[in-house]
Design an enzyme around this catalytic site. Structure first.
Site, mmCIF file in Angstrom:
data_model
loop_
_atom_site.group_PDB
_atom_site.id
_atom_site.type_symbol
_atom_site.label_atom_id
_atom_site.label_comp_id
_atom_site.label_asym_id
_atom_site.label_seq_id
_atom_site.Cartn_x
_atom_site.Cartn_y
_atom_site.Cartn_z
ATOM 1 N N ASP A 48 8.667 94.351 64.883
ATOM 2 C CA ASP A 48 8.217 93.081 64.741
ATOM 3 C C ASP A 48 7.771 92.555 66.085
ATOM 4 O OD1 ASP A 48 7.227 90.743 63.556
ATOM 5 O OD2 ASP A 48 8.997 89.673 64.375
ATOM 6 N N ASP A 105 6.952 88.622 67.862
ATOM 7 C CA ASP A 105 7.595 87.664 68.194
ATOM 8 C C ASP A 105 9.061 87.234 67.415
ATOM 9 O OD1 ASP A 105 5.078 86.777 69.246
ATOM 10 O OD2 ASP A 105 4.443 85.816 67.560
ATOM 11 N N GLY A 112 6.415 79.690 68.947
ATOM 12 C CA GLY A 112 5.387 79.428 67.630
ATOM 13 C C GLY A 112 4.464 80.113 67.579
ATOM 14 N N TYR A 113 2.989 79.414 67.769
ATOM 15 C CA TYR A 113 2.015 79.969 67.878
ATOM 16 C C TYR A 113 1.525 80.702 69.210
ATOM 17 C CZ TYR A 113 0.877 79.644 62.758
ATOM 18 O OH TYR A 113 0.739 79.767 61.299
ATOM 19 N N SER A 129 2.446 93.116 63.311
ATOM 20 C CA SER A 129 2.533 91.481 63.578
ATOM 21 C C SER A 129 1.637 90.648 62.630
ATOM 22 C CB SER A 129 2.356 91.248 65.100
ATOM 23 O OG SER A 129 2.518 89.811 65.253
ATOM 24 N N ASN A 130 2.188 89.583 61.842
ATOM 25 C CA ASN A 130 1.384 88.981 61.152
ATOM 26 C C ASN A 130 0.848 87.891 62.270
ATOM 27 O OD1 ASN A 130 1.957 90.273 58.599
ATOM 28 N ND2 ASN A 130 3.549 88.731 57.946
ATOM 29 N N GLN A 131 -0.617 87.802 62.156
ATOM 30 C CA GLN A 131 -1.185 86.818 63.077
ATOM 31 C C GLN A 131 -2.056 85.867 62.480
ATOM 32 O OE1 GLN A 131 -0.575 86.374 66.223
ATOM 33 N NE2 GLN A 131 1.197 87.888 66.045
ATOM 34 N N SER A 132 -1.593 85.067 61.491
ATOM 35 C CA SER A 132 -2.497 84.215 60.696
ATOM 36 C C SER A 132 -3.013 83.128 61.468
ATOM 37 C CB SER A 132 -1.580 83.452 59.624
ATOM 38 O OG SER A 132 -0.500 82.590 60.165
ATOM 39 N N ARG A 139 -0.546 92.103 55.090
ATOM 40 C CA ARG A 139 0.033 91.106 55.704
ATOM 41 C C ARG A 139 1.635 91.088 55.355
ATOM 42 N NH1 ARG A 139 0.804 85.941 57.749
ATOM 43 N NH2 ARG A 139 2.777 84.710 57.100
ATOM 44 N N LYS A 191 12.502 88.807 60.503
ATOM 45 C CA LYS A 191 12.068 88.104 59.419
ATOM 46 C C LYS A 191 12.411 89.036 58.057
ATOM 47 C CE LYS A 191 9.576 84.808 61.488
ATOM 48 N NZ LYS A 191 10.092 84.986 62.995
#
Length: 551
Positions: free
Chosen positions: A371, A373, A381-382, A413-416, A463, A490
């Site tokens: 992962d 972040d 955060g973002y 990495s999830n980057q929504s 995702r 996570k």
């Protein structure tokens, strides 16, 4: 270049069939592999064909970015004007929408123009600008870059993310098994150290270090490590290989001029160390992660050095180097100035830095999915600016330990934030470049970075904890499905590990680890191990698999 024409060319579905005119030399071809991977990423649905000479076709026949290979036989049926017209007619039947010219020759543009390919894209060089529909200026700055960056820069106007990625070559399991069986037939033991020498250069004698010195270095190393020495070379270098073998007392097998390209690749993979001049096999070894000692004389290491980290480069600076000449017109001082002790010291350092895992660990050649972040860097955060990215303590050295133990390291990495409009693709590319730079400062490297750009409500397949990112990484990097570990902060990382049958390690270095642990309990998830941070996770993995890494 006209931005509107590029926009038309790159709109979804506009390009269905792409022809890539590859380079003619094996070493150059290896250095184009990051560009081929980037092209596949930009045009995921297109069918990509590679137009190359037979030796390069052998080299890249298993590359994951290539669907088809068209052989360019000159000398042979494609020689001369008649041969070029015949080739153009053959290409015309391929109905290509776009030609990407990695080769700079006038001929490459002329053949694709004669073939009627409507979009012809390449560097504006060699007087061929009028034959190109999409011309890229070749600046002095680009000429001074490493060849990997040179080919990637060509793709920038297409809007392709061109952050540096690993060189990519593939051999089949059958080819690897055949190489092992061949060495066994020559009396090489399964656990014996194998050292490769590449003392020649088809480019010319100026690039060759002194044969007697190759023999002396190899004999010293072989005596210390009970090693077998393999001597490689191209056709016409059989006499050189035999002569060096005759100078040595160590067990030696001279393969010079006696292998196909595919056999050469599989045999180089068997080596624990590769000592070489600046040649194509040097880049093959770099692509397979074989520890290298590269000897440079008349050529420029800035542009053609082994790509990636961990290589030892040896040269003797003189006022006339780099001259780029095939033959030295004076006293070959750039090579004569490199002594046996210098090369031996570099080689000994490479062998000392190898992990015992390369011989004993069942996970050697495995992959660790990381992962980003909260695992590699502080999670603000973002994250949308490169200067916000700060590595967590000990991360660089932890990744170095994985590199040295032979693991592939891949970030998922999830980057929504992309879908939410909180970050742009350009900002994300800059962040990932910064991540690589910070890791490189500690001597660490990543083999790939894969992101999910979708909104959580999109129900996509990539995702986390869905396995889509892993499937992409396996395809693009040629990763085996077994021997995988997922490390993250996570519940979704632990869920991903369970979905792909991998070992799961939870790190409590992210935001609110107690909440994530409660979420795992609610979902019936339990990691195989919980560590305070990445360093602790890596320590556990290496101890669990009985892997010892020299620091």
């Amino acid at each position: 270049m006209d931005a509107r024409r590029i926009a038309r060319l790159t709109r979804p579905g506009a390009v269905k069939r792409i022809l890539v005119r590859g380079t003619n030399w094996i070493g150059d071809a290896v250095l184009t592999t990051p560009a081929l991977a980037a092209l596949r990423t930009r045009f995921p649905q297109a069918r990509i064909a590679l137009l190359v000479k037979p030796a390069v076709a052998e080299l890249l026949q298993c590359h994951p970015a290539i669907d088809d290979i068209v052989l360019y036989r000159d000398p042979g049926p494609h020689a001369g004007l008649g041969g070029k017209l015949s080739l153009a007619l053959q290409l015309n039947r391929g109905r290509y929408d776009l030609a990407i010219l990695l080769q700079n020759a006038f001929e490459a543009a002329a053949v694709t123009a004669l073939a009627g390919i409507p979009n012809r894209y390449g560097y504006a060089t060699d007087g061929r600008s009028f034959l190109l529909t999409h011309r890229v200026a070749l600046t002095p700055k680009t000429r001074r870059k490493h060849q990997v960056e040179y080919y990637l820069d060509l793709l920038r106007p297409l809007g392709i993310p061109v952050e540096p990625s690993a060189l990519t070559l593939r051999t089949t399991s059958g080819e690897d098994a055949a190489a092992s069986e061949l060495l066994h037939a020559f009396g090489v033991k399964p656990d014996q150290v194998v050292i490769g020498l590449n003392p020649g250069s088809v480019y010319g004698s100026a690039k060759r270090w002194i044969p007697e010195r190759f023999a002396q270095v190899a004999d010293r190393l072989a005596a210390e490590h009970e090693a077998c020495v393999l001597i490689f070379g191209g056709r016409g270098e059989e006499e050189l290989g035999t002569a060096i073998a005759g100078m040595m007392t160590a067990p030696t097998i001279a393969f010079s001029g006696r292998t196909t390209v595919r056999q050469l690749m599989a045999l180089i993979k068997q080596c624990r160390l590769f000592i070489t001049n600046d040649t194509g096999p040097m880049h093959v070894a770099a692509a397979f992660g074989v520890p290298l000692v590269a000897i440079f004389g008349p050529t420029n290491p800035v542009t053609t050095s082994p790509y990636g980290l961990g290589h030892e480069l040896v040269r003797h600076p003189v006022e006339c180097s780099p001259c780029l000449l095939r033959e030295c017109p004076i006293d070959h001082r750039c090579m004569h100035g490199i002594g046996v002790d210098t090369v031996y010291a570099a080689a000994a350092k490479q062998l000392a830095g190898l992990s015992r895992a390369s011989q004993t660990s069942p996970l050697h050649g495995g992959v660790v999915y990381l992962d980003r972040d909260g695992t590699l860097n502080f999670d603000p955060g973002y994250l949308n600016q490169p200067d916000q990215l700060q590595l967590l303590p000990g991360v660089g050295q932890a990744v170095v330990r994985l590199n040295r133990a032979g693991f592939k390291t891949v970030v998922l990495s999830n980057q929504s934030g992309l879908a939410r409009g909180l970050i742009t693709t350009e900002q994300l590319d800059a962040i990932h470049l910064r991540l690589r730079e910070l890791l490189a400062a500690d001597g660490a490297r990543l083999d790939g970075i894969f992101i999910c750009p979708h909104h959580p409500e999109d129900a996509c397949s990539c995702r986390k904890p869905a396995p889509g990112l892993v499937l992409r990484a396996r395809q693009e990097l040629g990763l085996a499905p077994d021997h995988a570990v997922v490390i993250g902060d996570k519940a979704s990382d632990v869920g991903l590990a369970r979905n792909i049958g991998a070992t799961a390690v939870f790190v409590s270095s992210g935001h609110h680890p107690e909440e994530e642990q409660a979420r795992m309990a609610d979902q019936g998830l339990a990691p195989d191990f919980t560590a305070r941070d990445l360093a602790g996770a890596v320590k556990w993995i290496l101890e669990k698999e009985n892997v010892f890494v020299l620091e």
